[in-house]
Each structure stands twice: as structure tokens, then as C-alpha cells.
Design an enzyme around this catalytic site. Structure first.
Site, PDB file in Angstrom:
ATOM      1  N   LYS A   1      45.383  20.274  -4.902  1.00 15.85           N
ATOM      2  CA  LYS A   1      46.382  20.476  -4.082  1.00 15.85           C
ATOM      3  C   LYS A   1      45.954  20.879  -2.649  1.00 15.85           C
ATOM      4  CE  LYS A   1      49.049  23.043  -6.583  1.00 15.85           C
ATOM      5  NZ  LYS A   1      50.211  23.818  -7.010  1.00 15.85           N
TER       6      LYS A   1
ATOM      7  N   GLU B   1      52.678  27.410 -11.501  1.00 14.23           N
ATOM      8  CA  GLU B   1      53.368  27.784 -10.466  1.00 14.23           C
ATOM      9  C   GLU B   1      54.141  29.237 -10.951  1.00 14.23           C
ATOM     10  OE1 GLU B   1      54.209  26.388  -7.360  1.00 14.23           O
ATOM     11  OE2 GLU B   1      52.228  25.718  -7.414  1.00 14.23           O
TER      12      GLU B   1
HETATM   13  N1  NAD Z   1      46.028  24.959  -5.492  1.00 15.97           N
HETATM   14  C1  NAD Z   1      45.825  25.500  -4.321  1.00 15.97           C
HETATM   15  O1  NAD Z   1      45.496  24.654  -3.515  1.00 15.97           O
HETATM   16  C2  NAD Z   1      46.086  26.829  -3.935  1.00 15.97           C
HETATM   17  C3  NAD Z   1      45.897  27.736  -5.170  1.00 15.97           C
HETATM   18  C4  NAD Z   1      46.017  29.337  -4.680  1.00 15.97           C
HETATM   19  C5  NAD Z   1      46.370  29.435  -3.418  1.00 15.97           C
HETATM   20  N2  NAD Z   1      46.449  28.620  -2.517  1.00 15.97           N
HETATM   21  C6  NAD Z   1      46.462  29.031  -1.149  1.00 15.97           C
HETATM   22  O2  NAD Z   1      45.251  30.124  -0.797  1.00 15.97           O
HETATM   23  C7  NAD Z   1      45.818  30.939   0.246  1.00 15.97           C
HETATM   24  C8  NAD Z   1      45.260  32.136  -0.090  1.00 15.97           C
HETATM   25  O3  NAD Z   1      43.937  32.325  -0.120  1.00 15.97           O
HETATM   26  P1  NAD Z   1      43.038  33.705  -0.388  1.00 15.97           P
HETATM   27  O4  NAD Z   1      43.749  34.686  -1.335  1.00 15.97           O
HETATM   28  O5  NAD Z   1      41.430  33.351  -0.689  1.00 15.97           O
HETATM   29  O6  NAD Z   1      43.160  34.117   1.217  1.00 15.97           O
HETATM   30  P2  NAD Z   1      42.568  33.675   2.409  1.00 15.97           P
HETATM   31  O7  NAD Z   1      41.759  32.424   2.388  1.00 15.97           O
HETATM   32  O8  NAD Z   1      43.803  33.762   3.312  1.00 15.97           O
HETATM   33  O9  NAD Z   1      41.647  34.826   2.807  1.00 15.97           O
HETATM   34  C9  NAD Z   1      42.195  36.279   2.794  1.00 15.97           C
HETATM   35  C10 NAD Z   1      41.147  37.156   4.087  1.00 15.97           C
HETATM   36  O10 NAD Z   1      39.858  37.252   3.323  1.00 15.97           O
HETATM   37  C11 NAD Z   1      38.972  37.277   4.349  1.00 15.97           C
HETATM   38  N3  NAD Z   1      37.793  36.772   3.517  1.00 15.97           N
HETATM   39  C12 NAD Z   1      37.474  35.741   2.799  1.00 15.97           C
HETATM   40  N4  NAD Z   1      36.379  35.591   1.930  1.00 15.97           N
HETATM   41  C13 NAD Z   1      35.756  36.861   2.205  1.00 15.97           C
HETATM   42  C14 NAD Z   1      34.787  37.588   2.131  1.00 15.97           C
HETATM   43  N5  NAD Z   1      33.996  36.877   0.944  1.00 15.97           N
HETATM   44  N6  NAD Z   1      34.599  38.883   2.070  1.00 15.97           N
HETATM   45  C15 NAD Z   1      35.468  39.542   3.048  1.00 15.97           C
HETATM   46  N7  NAD Z   1      36.472  38.927   3.467  1.00 15.97           N
HETATM   47  C16 NAD Z   1      36.557  37.437   3.029  1.00 15.97           C
HETATM   48  C17 NAD Z   1      39.397  35.932   5.148  1.00 15.97           C
HETATM   49  O11 NAD Z   1      38.877  36.052   6.402  1.00 15.97           O
HETATM   50  C18 NAD Z   1      40.783  36.554   5.304  1.00 15.97           C
HETATM   51  O12 NAD Z   1      41.085  37.519   6.285  1.00 15.97           O
HETATM   52  C19 NAD Z   1      47.328  30.638   0.406  1.00 15.97           C
HETATM   53  O13 NAD Z   1      47.599  30.149   1.705  1.00 15.97           O
HETATM   54  C20 NAD Z   1      47.512  30.055  -0.665  1.00 15.97           C
HETATM   55  O14 NAD Z   1      48.573  29.350  -0.741  1.00 15.97           O
HETATM   56  C21 NAD Z   1      45.970  27.474  -2.778  1.00 15.97           C
END
Ligand code: NAD
Length: 380
Positions: free
Chosen positions: A146, A244
Site C-alpha cells: 500500500k 487494520e
Molecule cells: N502499509 C503501509 O503503507 C503503512 C503501514 C504503516 C504505516 N504507514 C504510514 O507510515 C507513516 C508513519 O511512519 P513512521 O512511523 O515511520 O514515521 P515517519 O516516517 O513519519 O517519521 C517520524 C519521524 O522520525 C524521523 N526519523 C525517521 N527515521 C529516523 C531515524 N532513523 N532516526 C531518527 N529520526 C528518524 C522522521 O524524520 C520523522 O521526523 C504514517 O503516515 C502511516 O500512515 C504506512
């Protein structure tokens, strides 16, 4: 000589995606990316602003053999939009990418989704490589095809499914995550255990004691729990919809907070709301509700009251009404579709043998939300 990384094969229906992972193996992973891409004339490196240090090391390795065009993105929900995807596409073309080029996404789930959607659209499909740097991305989002972005009404309302060419993760990249974000990002692992793999609870609990030292185990929990479902249901429209769980109220909380409550934390609250709905309306036993609180408490979430009280109730109702699962099953106006458990590890079946989604009145979700918001976790 022993390889510095290990390799898993993730099946999505007929498609098989290699997932390479190890610790402190960035040069070897970068070399593997180039080798697997084969004939590639340029790389658009879409990098998360917050991981420039890691991305510079990857870019330097890739640039030994191919032109690398870096483009930084601020990883924030307000930027997970079509205009950002448009910017990536314009940048790719302006910098001379061709059909032989590839898009490499380096960052968390936000950058993975943005770059994933851009890769799917560029020339009607360019090769995509994920280099995940957060627990959400490494252990969950990349185990999915996705690629969604937000619209003004809610989360992930526009997007597509896209098969990456490769996923590669140096677990050392995750070591720069702040401890709190690392822990709350593991909510998706708690979800996997509650919804699909209760037998993995002891392994998860051990890993949560010292997550920085247990990243391999966490990756295995993510993949082991989810991989069989996405293999059978690569578009996550049937059986794999169970993942989900916690995402109906969770997405609403994440969206209404403007991303201040990050994805993992929002999913954790969302699971507690789902458990409360199931306790009231589907006989989820007290022990099973307690299992939710026991595991979520290990994520070191701040008190529910302080986190959730400031969120506008009407905005949450509106976000629930725009939930992106609408249409997967029967759902009357004023209801929302939820994954619910009737016991840990077993979902309430959907109506008429359809997907495991139960229509729930939005006001019942709001009542459960108020209960969760009132109970600071420490008191549970
Ligand atoms: N099936 C899918 O596609 C799927 C599944 C789960 C989540 N998501 C999506 O993923 C997003 C959330 O992703 P996330 O939780 O990875 O957060 P994110 O990508 O929003 O990152 C969160 C923060 O962490 C920082 N960051 C990233 N890697 C880092 C590192 N190694 N060290 C320090 N800081 C770092 C980023 O710069 C940001 O400020 C949501 O939009 C969600 O909808 C998609």
C-alpha cells in the site's frame, strides 16, 4: 566469506520481494541494491530530512557506480500529500531520470509512502527500493504494497499498490530514533501479536525490554506475523485487513493531531479503543482487554488524558466518517468499519462471510474513546 546481511523473501501473491537486513552493513547493502537493480542509469534518492547522516553514507556508496539525485522530504503527515508526490515527479523528470532509473526511498513510513506512490506514477511505474529507517517502516509498512497519501478529509485516502524491487535495512539506522519514538513505533508489533500471533507475546515482551538490542527479533515478529497474510491477500482487501486493527480510531487520532501523535502511538490508542468497543458490544473478555493494556503499557505511552483530551471531538467524528475502509462491507450512515477481536488472536467475522470488518456506530466509537481518554495508562 559470510554475508554481512541476511535475506528474506516476502511474497505478495505471485510477486516475490527480497528483504535484506543486517547490522552495520550499509556499504554491503548499497552494493546489493546496485547489483539487484542491474541496468540502472540514475537513482532518485528520496530521503527523509531526519536521516541525512544515514542517507549521505548510502548516497556515497551508490554514487560510486551510478548518478544519484537526492531529494529531501520533511517527514510530516501534513506533507504526505499529492502536492509532495507531484514535486517528486517534477524533480525526477527535471533531473533527467528515465525508464531505466530507480526511486530509492530512505526514511520512515511517510517517505516510503510518498516515494512509493511517486515510483508507481513515474513513467507509469519505475523500480522502487525501500530503505526503511523507523520501526514502523522496517517491521510493518514495507511488509505491504500500500502506498497512500492523505487528502484534506483524512489519512491515506488516495494511493495505489506497488511492488518494490527490493527492501534493504541496516538495523543500525534505527539506533538514532529517540527511545520514545522507537518504542511507540512498536505498537504495530503489539498489534500483530494481539490480532494474529498471540504465541509471539513472550518473544515480543522480551524484545520490548531492550528494543535497541532486539531489532532482529522485532523484524522477525513483524514479518512472521504478517507475511503469510500478504502472501495470500497482497492487496489487503480480504483476510489481511486484520492488520487494520487499531487503525480506525488510530488514524482519526493521528490525523486530527496533525501528526503530533505519531502513527505508532495513535495505533496503540486505537487498539485500546477497539478493545473497549469489543468489550461492550462483542463480549471481549476482561482478560483479553487486560492483555491489550499490559502490552500497550510496555510502549511507554504518556498518560491518555493528557494526550487525547486536547483533540476536538467533532474533528475526530469527521475523520472517522471519512475512514478509508468505507465500502469494504455494509456500513450505514453514522457507522464506521472496524476490525474487532472476540478474543486475542481471533477477529469478529464480518457480515455474510465478507472481510473481517464490523460496522460500528461512530457514537459507540466515541464513547469508547472517552473511556480510554479518561483512563491514564498508569491507572490500569
Ligand atoms: N502499509 C503501509 O503503507 C503503512 C503501514 C504503516 C504505516 N504507514 C504510514 O507510515 C507513516 C508513519 O511512519 P513512521 O512511523 O515511520 O514515521 P515517519 O516516517 O513519519 O517519521 C517520524 C519521524 O522520525 C524521523 N526519523 C525517521 N527515521 C529516523 C531515524 N532513523 N532516526 C531518527 N529520526 C528518524 C522522521 O524524520 C520523522 O521526523 C504514517 O503516515 C502511516 O500512515 C504506512
Amino acid at each position: 566469506m559470510r554475508s554481512p546481511y541476511e535475506e528474506l523473501g516476502l511474497a505478495f501473491g505471485d510477486a516475490m520481494v527480497p528483504y535484506l537486513y543486517g547490522t552495520d552493513c550499509t556499504p554491503a547493502l548499497a552494493a546489493a541494491v546496485l547489483e539487484r537493480l542491474g541496468d540502472v542509469d540514475a537513482i532518485l534518492l528520496v530521503l527523509d530530512d531526519g536521516v541525512r547522516g544515514h542517507a549521505d553514507a548510502v548516497a556515497a556508496e551508490l554514487a560510486r557506480r551510478v548518478r544519484v539525485e537526492p531529494v529531501a522530504v520533511e517527514a510530516a503527515e501534513r506533507h504526505k500529500t499529492l502536492p509532495t508526490v507531484h514535486h517528486l515527479l517534477e524533480t525526477a523528470v527535471a533531473r533527467g531520470l528515465t525508464r531505466r532509473s530507480a526511486v530509492v526511498a530512505m526514511g520512515g513510513g511517510t517517505v516510503g509512502n510518498l516515494a512509493g506512490l511517486a515510483a508507481a506514477l513515474l513513467f507509469r511505474g519505475t523500480r522502487l527500493v525501500h530503505l526503511p529507517t523507523t520501526p514502523v517502516a522496517a517491521f510493518d509498512a514495507t511488509v505491504s504494497l500500500k502506498q497512500g497519501v492523505n487528502l484534506s478529509a483524512g489519512k491515506n485516502l488516495a494511493g495505489t499498490y506497488f511492488v518494490p524491487a527490493l527492501i534493504a535495512c541496516d538495523l543500525a539506522w534505527l539506533s538514532t530514533m529517540p527511545r520514545h519514538d522507537l518504542l511507540t513505533g512498536l505498537a504495530e508489533m503489539v498489534k500483530n501479536v494481539l490480532v494474529a500471533a498471540p504465541g509471539l507475546e513472550p518473544k515480543l515482551v522480551r524484545a520490548l525490554e531492550e528494543p535497541r538490542l532486539a531489532l532482529r527479533a522485532l523484524l522477525e515478529i513483524g514479518v512472521e506475523a504478517k507475511a503469510p497474510y500478504v502472501a495470500a491477500d497482497p492487496r489487503e482487501r480480504g483476510g489481511a485487513l486484520i492488520f487494520e486493527y487499531g487503525h480506525t480510531a488510530g488514524h482519526a487520532v493521528e490525523f486530527v493531531s496533525g501528526g503530533a501523535i505519531r502513527h505508532g502511538e495513535a495505533v496503540a490508542w486505537g487498539m485500546l479503543v477497539a478493545a473497549e468497543v469489543a468489550r461492550r458490544h462483542h463480549g471481549l473478555a476482561a482478560d483479553d482487554v487486560a492483555a491489550h493494556h499490559r502490552l500497550v503499557a510496555r510502549l511507554d505511552l504518556p498518560g491518555a488524558a493528557t494526550r487525547l483530551d486536547g483533540l476536538g471531538r467533532d474533528a475526530i467524528r469527521a475523520a472517522l466518517a471519512a475512514d478509508n475502509k468505507r465500502g469494504y462491507g455494509p456500513c450505514a450512515p453514522g457507522e464506521v468499519l472496524m476490525v474487532l477481536l472476540d478474543s486475542v488472536g481471533r477477529t469478529v467475522p464480518g457480515p455474510a462471510g465478507g472481510p473481517p470488518l464490523v460496522p460500528v456506530p461512530i457514537e459507540a466509537v466515541m464513547d469508547a474513546f472517552e473511556t480510554v481518554a479518561m483512563n491514564a495508562l498508569e491507572a490500569v
